[in-house]
Enzyme design. Structure first.
Site, PDB file in Angstrom:
ATOM      1  N   CYS A   3      -0.292   4.852   7.187  1.00 53.36           N
ATOM      2  CA  CYS A   3      -0.992   4.491   8.398  1.00 53.36           C
ATOM      3  C   CYS A   3      -0.116   3.708   9.250  1.00 53.36           C
ATOM      4  O   CYS A   3       0.195   2.711   8.926  1.00 53.36           O
ATOM      5  CB  CYS A   3      -2.183   3.737   8.023  1.00 53.36           C
ATOM      6  SG  CYS A   3      -3.290   4.367   6.697  1.00 53.36           S
ATOM      7  N   CYS A  59     -20.434   1.876   7.146  1.00 52.35           N
ATOM      8  CA  CYS A  59     -19.712   1.161   8.166  1.00 52.35           C
ATOM      9  C   CYS A  59     -18.490   1.993   8.554  1.00 52.35           C
ATOM     10  O   CYS A  59     -17.713   2.223   7.559  1.00 52.35           O
ATOM     11  CB  CYS A  59     -19.546  -0.409   7.927  1.00 52.35           C
ATOM     12  SG  CYS A  59     -18.266  -1.263   8.985  1.00 52.35           S
ATOM     13  N   CYS A  97     -16.841  -9.052   3.748  1.00 49.22           N
ATOM     14  CA  CYS A  97     -16.360  -7.899   3.596  1.00 49.22           C
ATOM     15  C   CYS A  97     -15.215  -7.917   2.363  1.00 49.22           C
ATOM     16  O   CYS A  97     -14.253  -8.663   2.956  1.00 49.22           O
ATOM     17  CB  CYS A  97     -16.025  -7.415   4.846  1.00 49.22           C
ATOM     18  SG  CYS A  97     -17.287  -7.213   6.013  1.00 49.22           S
ATOM     19  N   CYS A 144       0.841  -1.193  -0.054  1.00 49.05           N
ATOM     20  CA  CYS A 144       0.055  -0.084  -0.040  1.00 49.05           C
ATOM     21  C   CYS A 144       0.851   1.088   0.093  1.00 49.05           C
ATOM     22  O   CYS A 144       2.006   1.450   0.714  1.00 49.05           O
ATOM     23  CB  CYS A 144      -1.029   0.079   1.119  1.00 49.05           C
ATOM     24  SG  CYS A 144      -2.103   1.499   1.239  1.00 49.05           S
ATOM     25  N   CYS A 147      -0.832  -0.275  10.412  1.00 46.88           N
ATOM     26  CA  CYS A 147      -1.102  -1.081   9.294  1.00 46.88           C
ATOM     27  C   CYS A 147       0.027  -2.032   8.868  1.00 46.88           C
ATOM     28  O   CYS A 147       1.164  -1.353   8.468  1.00 46.88           O
ATOM     29  CB  CYS A 147      -1.756  -0.577   8.181  1.00 46.88           C
ATOM     30  SG  CYS A 147      -2.593  -1.721   7.031  1.00 46.88           S
ATOM     31  N   ARG A 202     -19.224  -3.824  16.365  1.00 47.57           N
ATOM     32  CA  ARG A 202     -18.572  -5.195  15.797  1.00 47.57           C
ATOM     33  C   ARG A 202     -17.374  -5.043  16.633  1.00 47.57           C
ATOM     34  O   ARG A 202     -16.665  -4.283  16.663  1.00 47.57           O
ATOM     35  CB  ARG A 202     -18.527  -5.119  14.226  1.00 47.57           C
ATOM     36  CG  ARG A 202     -17.484  -6.392  14.171  1.00 47.57           C
ATOM     37  CD  ARG A 202     -17.489  -6.798  12.462  1.00 47.57           C
ATOM     38  NE  ARG A 202     -19.029  -6.614  12.040  1.00 47.57           N
ATOM     39  CZ  ARG A 202     -19.167  -5.610  11.213  1.00 47.57           C
ATOM     40  NH1 ARG A 202     -18.280  -4.627  10.773  1.00 47.57           N
ATOM     41  NH2 ARG A 202     -20.388  -5.662  10.465  1.00 47.57           N
ATOM     42  N   CYS A 225     -19.898  -6.096   1.687  1.00 45.32           N
ATOM     43  CA  CYS A 225     -19.479  -4.676   1.944  1.00 45.32           C
ATOM     44  C   CYS A 225     -18.172  -4.614   1.296  1.00 45.32           C
ATOM     45  O   CYS A 225     -17.125  -5.537   1.247  1.00 45.32           O
ATOM     46  CB  CYS A 225     -19.330  -4.684   3.306  1.00 45.32           C
ATOM     47  SG  CYS A 225     -18.743  -3.010   4.055  1.00 45.32           S
TER      48      CYS A 225
END
Length: 400
Positions: free
Chosen positions: A69, A202, A109, A65, A72, A272, A142
């Site tokens: 972040c 979400c 998801c 990526c 992550c 969740r 999702c």
């Protein structure tokens, strides 16, 4: 305890607590944690009974990526030894999703690393959604693909997506210390685009990154204002090879207080229990079911979770039941509003495996990651951080 009685009454009326009340929940002692769980559990049962919704993650594209972040394992510059692979073919993703559905998941998801999808990526994911829906007509889908550009949410909705996940993760005030390649406002904008397109929104948080109690309350109040249908609560998985690898700030009791605070602030929303529950709650996971009405089944994006059968046994042993495919997740007043807006009316989960925690009032503060965190923090349990080596992107069967 007057505080808890007040919060229960407000939760049953869907009334927003004050910031001071939310902070007070986080400041309760470990001696009071069962009282806190029992109080928040009354609110959870009012709106969701004893049902637990199961969700299943499929990591469509892992690692590499360009975003930074800090939490992550898929971030730019990550040295975590995770699986790295490019886009799964629609049939591969559909096969992975089928394993989760067979295990009892109502929602699949679909997650992909990256800043956001190109139009070609949206086409690719649209074909994947269609393949999943052809095989399992009633399953909710999702998407979690990062920042959206104009028109992309509408295209995903047209392809059959029910929801879109994009987490706020932490407070606006501290967001720049966690990520520099995009802004908090970018995240809010993507959630609002999804809502405008008729997708069920979400959006949640990560606890355990060294934030203060005030930061944690800030992000949950911001989520309440944004009004997503579901709020995933992640607890930071401190992967070796990431900037937050040394952030072990959570105890099981702390996690329960955080979940209770979220339930009091968002009483009728699908809360969740997401990434990191096995690492930080450990043997106290069943207590969290009295607060959250939704969990992920099996593994996460880049880390392994509890065995799927153990999840199902835990739910049954704690006196809860798996929510059936024909049951509407949200309370009637929210489901009706979602239907009127054209939303799917459910929820999704994390982008990245992670989370964060603040300091209890009266506790001795220690410096973690440049901020104050609660004393009595969890000892580092690196033995519980297992990199996913099965399921999507491998030749091994998935955990579902």
């Amino acid at each position: 305890m007057d505080l808890l009685n007040t919060l229960v009454e407000k939760g049953l009326r869907r009334e927003l607590p004050t910031r001071e009340e939310a902070l007070a929940v986080l400041a309760t002692s470990d001696d009071d944690v069962l009282d806190v769980v029992a109080a928040a559990g009354k609110v959870r049962r009012k709106w969701f009974g004893r049902r637990v919704k199961l969700n299943y993650l499929v990591n469509l594209k892992s690692g590499l990526c360009p975003e930074d972040c800090s939490y992550c394992s898929q971030r730019l510059g990550s040295e975590a030894g995770i699986l790295k692979y490019t886009w799964l073919k629609p049939e591969e993703a559909s096969k992975a999703a089928a394993a989760g559905v067979a295990g009892g998941a109502k929602r699949v998801c679909l997650v992909a690393s990256g800043r956001g999808p190109t139009d070609r990526d949206v086409d690719r994911v649209s074909k994947t959604i269609e393949a999943i829906k052809e095989q399992n007509e009633d399953v909710e889908v999702c998407a979690c693909l990062g920042l959206l550009s104009a028109g992309q949410a509408e295209r995903l909705r047209a392809a059959g997506a029910d929801a879109y996940n994009h987490n706020l993760n932490t407070s606006e005030a501290t967001y720049g210390g966690i990520t520099t390649t995009h802004t908090y406002a970018d995240r809010v904008d993507t959630v609002q685009q999804a809502q405008a397109a008729g997708l069920s929104a979400c959006s949640g948080l990560i606890a355990g990154m060294g934030e203060s109690d005030e930061d944690l309350v800030d992000v949950v109040f911001s989520l309440r204002a944004l009004d997503p249908d579901s709020v995933p609560v992640n607890f930071l998985i401190p992967f070796e090879g990431t900037p937050l690898a040394k952030e072990w700030n959570l105890t099981p009791q702390r996690c329960l207080r955080i979940l209770a605070m979220v339930r009091f602030v968002c009483p009728d929303v699908e809360v969740r229990l997401a990434g990191g529950r096995e690492v930080h709650l450990r043997s106290m996971q069943p207590l969290a079911l009295h607060l959250a009405n939704s969990i992920f089944l099996g593994d996460y994006l880049t880390s392994e979770g509890q065995e799927g059968k153990a999840d199902l046994d835990m739910i049954a042993d704690a006196g809860f039941e798996v929510e059936g495919a024909g049951t509407t997740t949200l309370p009637a007043h929210r489901a009706d509003a979602a239907a009127a807006a054209g939303c799917g009316g459910g929820s999704c989960g994390p982008c990245g495996d992670g989370a964060a925690a603040p300091a209890a009032a009266g506790a001795e503060a220690v410096t973690v990651g440049g901020t104050e965190a609660a004393a009595g923090q969890d000892a580092a349990r690196t033995d519980l951080v297992a990199v996913r080596r099965r399921g999507a992107g491998t030749d091994l069967p998935p955990n579902a």
